[in-house]
Scaffold this motif. Structure first.
Motif, PDB file in Angstrom:
ATOM      1  N   MET A 143      -1.126  -6.387  20.057  1.00 52.78           N
ATOM      2  CA  MET A 143      -2.176  -5.475  20.441  1.00 52.78           C
ATOM      3  C   MET A 143      -1.576  -4.331  21.251  1.00 52.78           C
ATOM      4  O   MET A 143      -0.700  -4.534  22.070  1.00 52.78           O
TER       5      MET A 143
ATOM      6  N   SER B 230      -2.898  -0.767  23.358  1.00 52.46           N
ATOM      7  CA  SER B 230      -3.985   0.112  23.778  1.00 52.46           C
ATOM      8  C   SER B 230      -3.450   1.537  23.833  1.00 52.46           C
ATOM      9  O   SER B 230      -2.250   1.758  23.966  1.00 52.46           O
TER      10      SER B 230
ATOM     11  N   ARG C 256       1.964  -4.286  23.701  1.00 43.83           N
ATOM     12  CA  ARG C 256       2.224  -5.717  23.835  1.00 43.83           C
ATOM     13  C   ARG C 256       3.564  -6.133  23.239  1.00 43.83           C
ATOM     14  O   ARG C 256       4.321  -6.870  23.876  1.00 43.83           O
TER      15      ARG C 256
ATOM     16  N   ASP D 265      -6.099  -4.319  29.657  1.00 49.79           N
ATOM     17  CA  ASP D 265      -5.421  -4.323  28.362  1.00 49.79           C
ATOM     18  C   ASP D 265      -4.200  -5.244  28.395  1.00 49.79           C
ATOM     19  O   ASP D 265      -3.951  -6.000  27.449  1.00 49.79           O
ATOM     20  N   ARG D 266      -3.452  -5.161  29.475  1.00 48.96           N
ATOM     21  CA  ARG D 266      -2.257  -6.006  29.592  1.00 48.96           C
ATOM     22  C   ARG D 266      -2.637  -7.487  29.688  1.00 48.96           C
ATOM     23  O   ARG D 266      -2.039  -8.340  29.016  1.00 48.96           O
TER      24      ARG D 266
ATOM     25  N   ARG E  43      -5.391  -8.970  28.618  1.00 49.13           N
ATOM     26  CA  ARG E  43      -5.980  -9.425  27.353  1.00 49.13           C
ATOM     27  C   ARG E  43      -4.954  -9.628  26.254  1.00 49.13           C
ATOM     28  O   ARG E  43      -5.209 -10.325  25.284  1.00 49.13           O
ATOM     29  N   SER E  44      -3.811  -9.021  26.386  1.00 49.92           N
ATOM     30  CA  SER E  44      -2.805  -9.116  25.317  1.00 49.92           C
ATOM     31  C   SER E  44      -1.916 -10.351  25.432  1.00 49.92           C
ATOM     32  O   SER E  44      -1.103 -10.609  24.555  1.00 49.92           O
TER      33      SER E  44
END
Length: 90
Positions: free
Chosen positions: A1, A3, A25, A85-86, A88-89
């Motif tokens: 992933m 972002s 990621r 974002d970090r 969630r990855s």
């Protein structure tokens, strides 16, 4: 992933720049790009700044934001978005 956020320039002097920040990621790094599409790519290239293209290059979100700060109008929620974002990855 991965972002990716396109950020507005901080003033009329820089409004032609393409400013991007995000989390990559696969490389485990934040990345930043500041590109000037008006520059001749063959002579100078469009690139003003490009960091985060190698593994673990930028690990701190504040470091990534600081790199684009001279050109960008930093949205108030950008830091939180990048941290999420970090997370969630993982």
């Amino acid at each position: 992933m991965m972002s990716r956020y396109d950020i507005e320039a901080d003033d009329a002097v820089h409004n032609h720049l393409d400013i991007t920040i995000g989390w990559d990621r696969p490389l485990g790094t934040y990345f930043v790009q500041v590109l000037d599409p008006t520059r001749d790519e063959e002579e100078d290239g469009h690139e003003i700044l490009w960091r985060g293209a190698s593994f673990s290059d930028i690990l701190a979100v504040d470091d990534a934001i600081a790199l684009i700060a001279p050109w960008a109008s930093i949205p108030p929620d950008l830091r939180a978005l990048l941290i999420l974002d970090r997370i969630r990855s993982v």
